[in-house]
Design an enzyme around this catalytic site. Sequence first.
Site, mmCIF file in Angstrom:
data_model
loop_
_atom_site.group_PDB
_atom_site.id
_atom_site.type_symbol
_atom_site.label_atom_id
_atom_site.label_comp_id
_atom_site.label_asym_id
_atom_site.label_seq_id
_atom_site.Cartn_x
_atom_site.Cartn_y
_atom_site.Cartn_z
ATOM 1 N N SER A 163 -7.026 -0.349 12.792
ATOM 2 C CA SER A 163 -7.665 0.954 12.861
ATOM 3 C C SER A 163 -8.370 1.080 14.207
ATOM 4 C CB SER A 163 -8.665 1.069 11.715
ATOM 5 O OG SER A 163 -9.652 2.006 12.031
ATOM 6 N N SER A 164 -8.547 2.318 14.650
ATOM 7 C CA SER A 164 -9.194 2.529 15.951
ATOM 8 C C SER A 164 -10.658 2.087 15.937
ATOM 9 C CB SER A 164 -9.088 3.999 16.360
ATOM 10 O OG SER A 164 -9.670 4.805 15.373
ATOM 11 N N CYS A 165 -11.207 1.829 14.752
ATOM 12 C CA CYS A 165 -12.621 1.409 14.714
ATOM 13 C C CYS A 165 -12.806 -0.046 15.153
ATOM 14 C CB CYS A 165 -13.226 1.650 13.347
ATOM 15 S SG CYS A 165 -12.538 0.565 12.131
ATOM 16 N N GLY A 176 -0.495 4.785 -0.959
ATOM 17 C CA GLY A 176 -1.626 5.361 -0.232
ATOM 18 C C GLY A 176 -1.197 6.435 0.762
ATOM 19 N N TYR A 227 -15.639 -3.565 8.038
ATOM 20 C CA TYR A 227 -14.222 -3.171 8.078
ATOM 21 C C TYR A 227 -13.619 -3.523 9.440
ATOM 22 C CZ TYR A 227 -10.398 0.318 7.813
ATOM 23 O OH TYR A 227 -9.195 0.974 7.804
ATOM 24 N N GLY A 245 0.831 -1.213 0.000
ATOM 25 C CA GLY A 245 0.000 0.000 0.000
ATOM 26 C C GLY A 245 0.858 1.253 0.000
ATOM 27 N N HIS A 263 -12.704 10.083 4.082
ATOM 28 C CA HIS A 263 -12.758 10.358 5.519
ATOM 29 C C HIS A 263 -13.145 11.818 5.757
ATOM 30 C CE1 HIS A 263 -10.054 6.686 5.962
ATOM 31 N NE2 HIS A 263 -11.093 6.447 6.734
ATOM 32 N N ASN A 308 -7.655 8.265 13.367
ATOM 33 C CA ASN A 308 -7.962 8.841 12.045
ATOM 34 C C ASN A 308 -6.734 9.566 11.503
ATOM 35 O OD1 ASN A 308 -10.952 8.381 12.181
ATOM 36 N ND2 ASN A 308 -10.686 9.692 13.964
ATOM 37 N N LEU A 309 -6.368 9.221 10.278
ATOM 38 C CA LEU A 309 -5.191 9.835 9.659
ATOM 39 C C LEU A 309 -5.624 10.872 8.637
ATOM 40 C CD1 LEU A 309 -3.245 6.521 8.917
ATOM 41 C CD2 LEU A 309 -2.905 8.061 10.868
ATOM 42 N N LYS A 369 -10.473 -6.039 10.425
ATOM 43 C CA LYS A 369 -9.273 -5.540 11.130
ATOM 44 C C LYS A 369 -9.056 -6.284 12.458
ATOM 45 C CE LYS A 369 -7.776 -2.372 8.299
ATOM 46 N NZ LYS A 369 -6.426 -2.465 7.722
ATOM 47 N N ARG A 393 -15.269 19.497 -0.124
ATOM 48 C CA ARG A 393 -16.598 20.104 -0.271
ATOM 49 C C ARG A 393 -16.544 21.611 0.002
ATOM 50 N NH1 ARG A 393 -20.067 18.353 3.662
ATOM 51 N NH2 ARG A 393 -21.685 19.483 2.572
#
Length: 321
Positions: A116-118, A22, A145, A19, A188, A174-175, A149, A196
């Site tokens: 990931s923190s999730c 990314g 997800y 990756g 994200h 979160n990055l 993980k 936006r």
Amino acid sequence: MDTGYQHEIPADAKIYIAGHAGLAGSAIWRAFSSAGYGNLVGRRSAELDLRDRAQTFDFFAQERPDYVIDAAAKVGGIFGNNAAPADFLSENLRIQVNLLDAAKDFGVTRALFLGSSCIYPKFAAQPIREDSLLTGELEESNFGYAIAKITGVMQIKALRQQYGCSFISAMPTNLYGPGDNFTIPGAHVIPMIMHRMHLAKAEGAPEFTVYGTGTPLREFLHAEDLGRACLTLLQRYDAPEPINVGCGEDLSINELARMIADVVGYEGKLVNDPSKLDGTPRKVLDVSRLRSLGWSPSIGLADGLKDTYAWFLAHQDTARL
Ligand SMILES: NC(=O)c1ccc[n+]([C@@H]2O[C@H](COP(=O)([O-])OP(=O)(O)OC[C@H]3O[C@@H](n4cnc5c(N)ncnc54)[C@H](OP(=O)(O)O)[C@@H]3O)[C@@H](O)[C@H]2O)c1
């Protein structure tokens, strides 16, 4: 909990950064390059699809990396995850199982799996400690997800237990940063609001809608800081439990939107749309384990946002928009 573990990565070690193009992977690549590691290997998904077990094993047989960092994953924000839980679950499971099995079979010295923190329960006590894993219900919007993980964390633990692999897993918060994915609505929260708001400013829109109530509290880490943390972890951490990577500070989504407005130069009014998903009410990591290894982040959010917007403006032709 500094155990005193010290590992020296040889200067000529072959380090495969999965990756590497990314957000996280490119920052990890830069961190290792800056630290003097010149034998880095990377492949785009078009050249090596890690969901494909045969391709993955062929690659390992050919390249024989000494170290592996897994920053390859199907990644998205709350809306992307909520729309495609099956894809997030299946693709990530395949990528990480193939990669970690190959790392084990080909005798990789050390591997680092990025989760990931999730993975943590929706209502975990804050700041979230590593030992809160699997103690409660997951947040619904990204359960596919998160389960993938969590499986990665468990595979690391199992490979250590059964085969004695010196592999570890790290859970970044979160990055954000240069090279982020700015697609609307799949990205994200930082790149999505930034993109936006950039469009709202260009259109002269008098009002900007921040999705959700704006009250959820979130923590953010610049990807360059993650890159440096990965190097520290391979040198200083060797335990079956995952280790959190973050700054340990949070702010509300509305406060974040206000900071992004300052950076983008958007002067309209910010309003909320509470009908949109909020996700977990608060998510801030307990980073005492990582700090005990001597690591701390170096890029504050205000500077990091400026840097990210500058990159976004300069890469309109190549950025993921
Ligand atoms: N972004 C965050 O806020 C965040 C937070 C916590 C943890 N993480 C973790 O950090 C890691 C990297 O995330 P990121 O934000 O850097 O995501 P990203 O910018 O989307 O990068 C992911 C990379 O994975 C590669 N990839 C995807 N599917 C692949 C496949 N089938 N075969 C080979 N490579 C594949 C992609 O390669 P190509 O570009 O060549 O297609 C891409 O460069 C993930 O494990 C993620 O869970 C991210």
